[in-house]
Motif scaffolding. Sequence first.
Motif, PDB file in Angstrom:
ATOM      1  N   ARG A 131       0.827  -1.213   0.000  1.00 24.91           N
ATOM      2  CA  ARG A 131       0.000   0.000   0.000  1.00 24.91           C
ATOM      3  C   ARG A 131       0.859   1.260   0.000  1.00 24.91           C
ATOM      4  O   ARG A 131       0.539   2.241  -0.682  1.00 24.91           O
ATOM      5  N   ILE A 132       1.946   1.246   0.767  1.00 24.11           N
ATOM      6  CA  ILE A 132       2.845   2.409   0.816  1.00 24.11           C
ATOM      7  C   ILE A 132       3.452   2.673  -0.550  1.00 24.11           C
ATOM      8  O   ILE A 132       3.453   3.802  -1.056  1.00 24.11           O
ATOM      9  N   VAL A 133       3.977   1.616  -1.174  1.00 24.46           N
ATOM     10  CA  VAL A 133       4.639   1.756  -2.473  1.00 24.46           C
ATOM     11  C   VAL A 133       3.632   2.099  -3.561  1.00 24.46           C
ATOM     12  O   VAL A 133       3.885   2.953  -4.417  1.00 24.46           O
ATOM     13  N   GLN A 134       2.480   1.448  -3.531  1.00 28.23           N
ATOM     14  CA  GLN A 134       1.452   1.709  -4.547  1.00 28.23           C
ATOM     15  C   GLN A 134       1.001   3.164  -4.499  1.00 28.23           C
ATOM     16  O   GLN A 134       0.862   3.821  -5.544  1.00 28.23           O
ATOM     17  N   ASP A 135       0.775   3.681  -3.297  1.00 28.41           N
ATOM     18  CA  ASP A 135       0.345   5.078  -3.157  1.00 28.41           C
ATOM     19  C   ASP A 135       1.408   6.036  -3.689  1.00 28.41           C
ATOM     20  O   ASP A 135       1.094   7.017  -4.364  1.00 28.41           O
ATOM     21  N   ARG A 136       2.668   5.741  -3.410  1.00 31.19           N
ATOM     22  CA  ARG A 136       3.771   6.586  -3.873  1.00 31.19           C
ATOM     23  C   ARG A 136       3.822   6.616  -5.402  1.00 31.19           C
ATOM     24  O   ARG A 136       3.936   7.690  -6.016  1.00 31.19           O
ATOM     25  N   TYR A 137       3.737   5.440  -6.027  1.00 29.46           N
ATOM     26  CA  TYR A 137       3.768   5.380  -7.487  1.00 29.46           C
ATOM     27  C   TYR A 137       2.523   6.016  -8.100  1.00 29.46           C
ATOM     28  O   TYR A 137       2.591   6.673  -9.139  1.00 29.46           O
ATOM     29  N   SER A 185       4.627   3.954 -21.666  1.00 23.85           N
ATOM     30  CA  SER A 185       4.042   5.259 -21.359  1.00 23.85           C
ATOM     31  C   SER A 185       3.569   5.319 -19.911  1.00 23.85           C
ATOM     32  O   SER A 185       3.256   4.295 -19.288  1.00 23.85           O
ATOM     33  N   VAL A 186       3.530   6.542 -19.405  1.00 24.50           N
ATOM     34  CA  VAL A 186       3.028   6.771 -18.055  1.00 24.50           C
ATOM     35  C   VAL A 186       1.595   6.293 -17.938  1.00 24.50           C
ATOM     36  O   VAL A 186       1.195   5.677 -16.938  1.00 24.50           O
ATOM     37  N   GLU A 187       0.800   6.548 -18.975  1.00 26.67           N
ATOM     38  CA  GLU A 187      -0.610   6.160 -18.951  1.00 26.67           C
ATOM     39  C   GLU A 187      -0.762   4.643 -18.862  1.00 26.67           C
ATOM     40  O   GLU A 187      -1.620   4.132 -18.123  1.00 26.67           O
ATOM     41  N   ASP A 188       0.067   3.903 -19.620  1.00 21.75           N
ATOM     42  CA  ASP A 188      -0.008   2.437 -19.582  1.00 21.75           C
ATOM     43  C   ASP A 188       0.418   1.900 -18.216  1.00 21.75           C
ATOM     44  O   ASP A 188      -0.171   0.952 -17.691  1.00 21.75           O
ATOM     45  N   ARG A 189       1.454   2.501 -17.636  1.00 24.00           N
ATOM     46  CA  ARG A 189       1.898   2.048 -16.322  1.00 24.00           C
ATOM     47  C   ARG A 189       0.869   2.377 -15.240  1.00 24.00           C
ATOM     48  O   ARG A 189       0.661   1.598 -14.299  1.00 24.00           O
ATOM     49  N   LEU A 190       0.219   3.528 -15.365  1.00 26.62           N
ATOM     50  CA  LEU A 190      -0.810   3.905 -14.398  1.00 26.62           C
ATOM     51  C   LEU A 190      -1.992   2.948 -14.483  1.00 26.62           C
ATOM     52  O   LEU A 190      -2.542   2.520 -13.455  1.00 26.62           O
ATOM     53  N   ALA A 191      -2.379   2.564 -15.698  1.00 24.72           N
ATOM     54  CA  ALA A 191      -3.473   1.601 -15.870  1.00 24.72           C
ATOM     55  C   ALA A 191      -3.103   0.248 -15.269  1.00 24.72           C
ATOM     56  O   ALA A 191      -3.941  -0.413 -14.637  1.00 24.72           O
ATOM     57  N   LYS A 198      -4.663  -2.030 -11.512  1.00 24.49           N
ATOM     58  CA  LYS A 198      -5.093  -3.431 -11.461  1.00 24.49           C
ATOM     59  C   LYS A 198      -4.190  -4.292 -10.579  1.00 24.49           C
ATOM     60  O   LYS A 198      -4.515  -5.447 -10.312  1.00 24.49           O
ATOM     61  N   LEU A 199      -3.059  -3.738 -10.138  1.00 26.03           N
ATOM     62  CA  LEU A 199      -2.059  -4.518  -9.414  1.00 26.03           C
ATOM     63  C   LEU A 199      -2.504  -4.800  -7.985  1.00 26.03           C
ATOM     64  O   LEU A 199      -3.068  -3.934  -7.310  1.00 26.03           O
ATOM     65  N   SER A 200      -2.238  -6.016  -7.512  1.00 30.63           N
ATOM     66  CA  SER A 200      -2.524  -6.400  -6.134  1.00 30.63           C
ATOM     67  C   SER A 200      -1.287  -7.071  -5.542  1.00 30.63           C
ATOM     68  O   SER A 200      -0.389  -7.497  -6.275  1.00 30.63           O
ATOM     69  N   PRO A 201      -1.212  -7.180  -4.210  1.00 33.89           N
ATOM     70  CA  PRO A 201      -0.033  -7.815  -3.606  1.00 33.89           C
ATOM     71  C   PRO A 201       0.227  -9.227  -4.124  1.00 33.89           C
ATOM     72  O   PRO A 201       1.380  -9.631  -4.283  1.00 33.89           O
ATOM     73  N   SER A 202      -0.829  -9.975  -4.405  1.00 33.81           N
ATOM     74  CA  SER A 202      -0.638 -11.347  -4.876  1.00 33.81           C
ATOM     75  C   SER A 202       0.014 -11.400  -6.253  1.00 33.81           C
ATOM     76  O   SER A 202       0.633 -12.410  -6.613  1.00 33.81           O
ATOM     77  N   ASP A 203      -0.097 -10.323  -7.030  1.00 30.79           N
ATOM     78  CA  ASP A 203       0.544 -10.290  -8.348  1.00 30.79           C
ATOM     79  C   ASP A 203       2.065 -10.278  -8.238  1.00 30.79           C
ATOM     80  O   ASP A 203       2.760 -10.568  -9.216  1.00 30.79           O
ATOM     81  N   LEU A 204       2.587  -9.917  -7.061  1.00 29.80           N
ATOM     82  CA  LEU A 204       4.027  -9.862  -6.854  1.00 29.80           C
ATOM     83  C   LEU A 204       4.584 -11.155  -6.261  1.00 29.80           C
ATOM     84  O   LEU A 204       5.791 -11.256  -6.031  1.00 29.80           O
TER      85      LEU A 204
END
Length: 273
Positions: free
Chosen positions: A174-180, A211-217, A221-227
């Motif tokens: 959550r910390i890292v996701q919010d920062r990004y 692109s920034v837009e693609d990374r933001l999209a 959708k990213l969740s902790p389990s994806d890592l």
Amino acid sequence: AGSGSRLVAAGAEQRAAEREAAKNGMKLHRPNPFIPKDLSLRERAINSAATSSAAVTGPEVLSEPIPGIAKVYHRQDSHFLQPKASVAFRIHGPAAAADAASYLRSQVWCSAVMEELNEYAYDAKIAGLSYHLGAAPTGIELSVGGFSDKLPDLLKIVTQKMRDSNTVAPGTFRIVQDRYQRGLKNLALKQRPCDFAGRKARELMSSLSFSVEDRLAALEKLSPSDLDGENGRLLDNCHIEALLTGNLAPTDAAGISAAASSELKPQAAPDAL
């Protein structure tokens, strides 16, 4: 000339004061493991014949093969003559940037590893050491710099954490996701027109950028389990190259590289990916 300093054993009065403070939840910080003790220069660095500008050459590939690392470049300092060094590892791997989602996942994983090492990073900074782990278009990059005496200790802690980080804690995520999320939204929505145009031009001209837009999209959708298992995706089937410079003899460079490889445990080091 300045005043000298010396270590003095704690007396009974000081120990009693420490015990009293402990009753109120206060205590001294644990000893900093990264404080350097050996500030000597390696033999070649103090050789006057090597200090002339004419003797300065670029890094050379170590002849000694290091298991798990394709190439190790080394350049011993002969100019600045400080007890400091810098090491960098480029870990090339196809899984790091197969698409925008893979690249974003690599970025978040690297930041999560650094976030969970903040306690060590603070002590290291106080002692004159620093490190960085980040995603690159062809893989991930790890760099460590500072006093050469304790640099291997910090490198070992970071590489151990990289190999062991099979999952990312939800709180860290959550910390890292919010920062990004805040950073990418600022780039996508708040750039000046001239900066926006420059960014888009760079994205269009580079086949290795997303692109920034693609990374933001992808981040939405990213969740902790994806890592889960991201360390394996990045460190298995990879090609590692290392660059070590500063107050390090060739034997030091070989030893540090071998130690890093033993911690990272790369599963393959092909000649090219």
